[in-house]
Write a protein that holds these residues in place. Structure first.
Motif, PDB file in Angstrom:
ATOM      1  N   ARG A  45       0.869  -1.260  -0.064  1.00  0.00           N
ATOM      2  CA  ARG A  45       0.207  -0.043   0.081  1.00  0.00           C
ATOM      3  C   ARG A  45       0.889   1.360   0.224  1.00  0.00           C
ATOM      4  O   ARG A  45       0.392   2.555  -0.132  1.00  0.00           O
ATOM      5  N   THR A  46       2.298   0.951   0.231  1.00  0.00           N
ATOM      6  CA  THR A  46       3.009   2.264  -0.182  1.00  0.00           C
ATOM      7  C   THR A  46       4.277   1.917  -0.759  1.00  0.00           C
ATOM      8  O   THR A  46       4.787   0.607  -0.718  1.00  0.00           O
ATOM      9  N   VAL A  47       4.778   2.930  -1.690  1.00  0.00           N
ATOM     10  CA  VAL A  47       5.975   2.571  -2.531  1.00  0.00           C
ATOM     11  C   VAL A  47       6.892   3.924  -2.157  1.00  0.00           C
ATOM     12  O   VAL A  47       6.428   4.879  -1.749  1.00  0.00           O
ATOM     13  N   ASP A  58      -3.607   2.872  -6.043  1.00  0.00           N
ATOM     14  CA  ASP A  58      -4.120   3.060  -4.752  1.00  0.00           C
ATOM     15  C   ASP A  58      -3.090   3.000  -3.695  1.00  0.00           C
ATOM     16  O   ASP A  58      -2.903   1.910  -3.172  1.00  0.00           O
ATOM     17  N   LEU A  59      -2.096   3.760  -3.899  1.00  0.00           N
ATOM     18  CA  LEU A  59      -0.854   3.717  -3.015  1.00  0.00           C
ATOM     19  C   LEU A  59      -0.462   4.959  -2.325  1.00  0.00           C
ATOM     20  O   LEU A  59      -0.628   6.164  -2.985  1.00  0.00           O
ATOM     21  N   ALA A 108       3.782 -14.265  11.812  1.00  0.00           N
ATOM     22  CA  ALA A 108       3.010 -15.265  12.613  1.00  0.00           C
ATOM     23  C   ALA A 108       3.673 -15.696  13.707  1.00  0.00           C
ATOM     24  O   ALA A 108       2.916 -15.808  14.859  1.00  0.00           O
ATOM     25  N   GLU A 109       5.075 -15.840  13.731  1.00  0.00           N
ATOM     26  CA  GLU A 109       5.945 -16.337  15.022  1.00  0.00           C
ATOM     27  C   GLU A 109       5.565 -15.398  16.251  1.00  0.00           C
ATOM     28  O   GLU A 109       5.549 -15.689  17.274  1.00  0.00           O
ATOM     29  N   LEU A 110       5.589 -14.048  15.770  1.00  0.00           N
ATOM     30  CA  LEU A 110       5.674 -12.781  16.477  1.00  0.00           C
ATOM     31  C   LEU A 110       4.234 -12.661  17.187  1.00  0.00           C
ATOM     32  O   LEU A 110       3.916 -11.566  18.020  1.00  0.00           O
ATOM     33  N   SER A 111       3.010 -13.182  16.450  1.00  0.00           N
ATOM     34  CA  SER A 111       1.488 -12.700  16.722  1.00  0.00           C
ATOM     35  C   SER A 111       1.595 -11.266  16.276  1.00  0.00           C
ATOM     36  O   SER A 111       0.778 -10.551  16.904  1.00  0.00           O
ATOM     37  N   ARG A 112       2.120 -10.799  15.122  1.00  0.00           N
ATOM     38  CA  ARG A 112       2.130  -9.421  14.886  1.00  0.00           C
ATOM     39  C   ARG A 112       1.234  -9.540  13.576  1.00  0.00           C
ATOM     40  O   ARG A 112       1.885 -10.026  12.493  1.00  0.00           O
ATOM     41  N   PRO A 113       0.146  -9.014  13.435  1.00  0.00           N
ATOM     42  CA  PRO A 113      -0.563  -8.709  11.949  1.00  0.00           C
ATOM     43  C   PRO A 113       0.155  -7.860  10.997  1.00  0.00           C
ATOM     44  O   PRO A 113       0.741  -6.959  11.366  1.00  0.00           O
ATOM     45  N   LEU A 114      -0.199  -8.228   9.848  1.00  0.00           N
ATOM     46  CA  LEU A 114       0.249  -7.443   8.707  1.00  0.00           C
ATOM     47  C   LEU A 114      -0.785  -6.457   8.302  1.00  0.00           C
ATOM     48  O   LEU A 114      -1.978  -6.716   8.245  1.00  0.00           O
ATOM     49  N   ALA A 115      -0.316  -5.108   8.525  1.00  0.00           N
ATOM     50  CA  ALA A 115      -1.354  -4.065   8.190  1.00  0.00           C
ATOM     51  C   ALA A 115      -1.927  -4.178   6.694  1.00  0.00           C
ATOM     52  O   ALA A 115      -1.065  -4.469   6.119  1.00  0.00           O
ATOM     53  N   GLN A 116      -2.853  -3.932   6.614  1.00  0.00           N
ATOM     54  CA  GLN A 116      -3.604  -3.752   5.145  1.00  0.00           C
ATOM     55  C   GLN A 116      -3.880  -2.489   4.506  1.00  0.00           C
ATOM     56  O   GLN A 116      -4.311  -2.164   3.723  1.00  0.00           O
ATOM     57  N   ASP A 117      -3.672  -1.368   5.638  1.00  0.00           N
ATOM     58  CA  ASP A 117      -3.882  -0.031   5.177  1.00  0.00           C
ATOM     59  C   ASP A 117      -2.810   0.651   4.726  1.00  0.00           C
ATOM     60  O   ASP A 117      -1.548   0.235   4.686  1.00  0.00           O
TER      61      ASP A 117
END
Ligand code: SAM
Ligand code: SF4
Length: 360
Positions: free
Chosen positions: A112-114, A141-142, A339-348
């Motif tokens: 979502r960002t370049v 949409d970036l 996943a190992e750190l239980s940190r979700p990937l942001a989608q915004d």
């Protein structure tokens, strides 16, 4: 005597950490006491930074696709492999079409960002960059981040009006004398002026430093963090200095891993809402750099989307961690780590929580 000194340092550390946790603004002495943390205190410091990161910017990790579109540079920074006097590297410039293709790939992969980054290369004049930004914003949409070095206020204004959202311009060091040595073409004053223009123009503005520059002390690092707080930056890239064999600093030692992590952690305590990347230089220093950084304040990863044919030519320092790995493979290993750190990937887009004043 030594015992008393050690006790004093511990006391300083404990009281500085307590103040930071309570949200008190730390003075340079308190920042210095945190940076001087010994092995046991360091873990406490990292835990506190991790907690503050969780409380203020949440658990999500933001991805920024970096596209290094030119390695030409008019400057001669003593530390950097792209410096103009390094005649041993093969220079390249991507065409507008090549840059747009790389941007398209990034979007297709879900970014979502370049981040468009280069040496200071005036071949890309202000209208060219403005056109590029406008095209990217029209087609995709970036969010667009620029990192092209020091330019005039009018250039920054034109790019902001074209739609650029963010700008990265690391201060590198807040020590005026050290700055004048390692960046002989410029001055700290001018660099800070650029950062103030960017803020004023409504960019989400990123600064940062290198840890372990020759001649740097803990007091310098405390000054670095204070300056970033004074500038109220939205992003801060903290990474170790890594010597490049074809630069005047080739014989200098690499920045220290633990000190880099401590600087990152203290930056998180002083800038609770900022976006802090797990820098590529940290990942180059140690293979588990990403994990270590994410556990002590970082919340951003910047995978490399520079086309494979030129990626190994953007060699700001040797063995750069992201030279070989293809974006798809990089994404897979990031997903596994998160996943190992239980940190979700942001989608915004991952805009700064505290968005700067004026926007166009
Ligand atoms: N030319 C622009 C500038 O200087 O702001 C952007 C590109 S420059 C290569 C991006 C960053 O690379 C710099 O801000 C600097 O911190 C980092 N860098 C360059 N050489 C480095 C080295 N030897 N070790 C660690 N970081 C380095
Ligand atoms: Fe050029 Fe940036 Fe490298 Fe300095 S740090 S030589 S301005 S690319």
């Amino acid at each position: 005597m030594l015992e008393n000194g050690a006790k004093l340092l511990m006391h300083n550390f404990a009281s500085a950490l307590a103040k930071a946790k309570a949200g008190t603004i730390l003075d340079r002495q308190a920042i210095g006491a945190l940076l001087a943390a010994g092995p046991e205190e360091s873990q406490e410091l990292f835990n506190a930074a991790n907690q503050i990161r969780h409380d203020h910017v949440g658990d999500k990790v933001h991805l920024r696709a970096i596209i290094e579109f030119s390695n030409y540079c008019r400057k001669n920074c003593l530390y950097c492999g792209l410096r103009r006097d390094n005649h041993s590297i093969q220079r390249y410039r991507l065409t507008e079409r090549e840059i747009l293709n790389a941007v398209k790939t990034a979007r297709e992969l879900g970014f979502r960002t370049v981040v468009l980054q280069s040496g200071e290369d005036l071949y890309y004049d202000a209208p060219t960059i403005a056109r590029l930004v406008e095209t990217i914003k029209k087609r995709h949409d970036l969010a667009v981040t620029l990192s092209l070095g020091e330019r005039g206020r009018d250039d920054y204004r034109d790019w902001r009006e074209a739609g650029a959202d963010r700008y990265l311009l690391k201060q590198e060091t807040a020590d005026e004398h050290l700055f004048s040595i390692i960046k002989p073409d410029g001055s700290l004053q001018q660099r800070v002026q650029c950062l103030r223009w960017l803020k004023d123009l409504g960019y989400q503005t990123g600064s940062g430093n290198m840890v372990g520059l020759p001649g740097q002390s803990l007091a310098t690092l405390a000054e670095d963090i204070s300056l970033m707080r004074e500038l109220d930056v939205e992003m801060a890239g903290i990474g170790p200095f890594l010597p490049h064999h074809a630069t005047p600093l080739k014989a200098a030692a690499s920045g220290d891993l633990v000190l880099t992590l401590k600087t990152l952690a203290v930056t998180r305590l002083c800038l609770p809402q900022a976006h802090l990347p797990a820098t590529t230089s940290l990942c180059t220093l140690t293979p588990d750099g990403r994990k270590l950084a994410l556990n002590c304040g970082a919340n951003v990863i910047m995978p490399n989307l520079t086309p494979a044919g030129v990626r190994d030519k953007y060699l700001i320092y040797p063995q750069k961690a992201d030279i070989i790995e293809q974006p798809e493979a990089a994404l897979k290993s990031i997903q596994a780590l998160l996943a190992e750190l239980s940190r979700p990937l942001a989608q915004d887009y991952g805009h700064a929580k505290k968005t700067p004043g004026r926007s166009f």
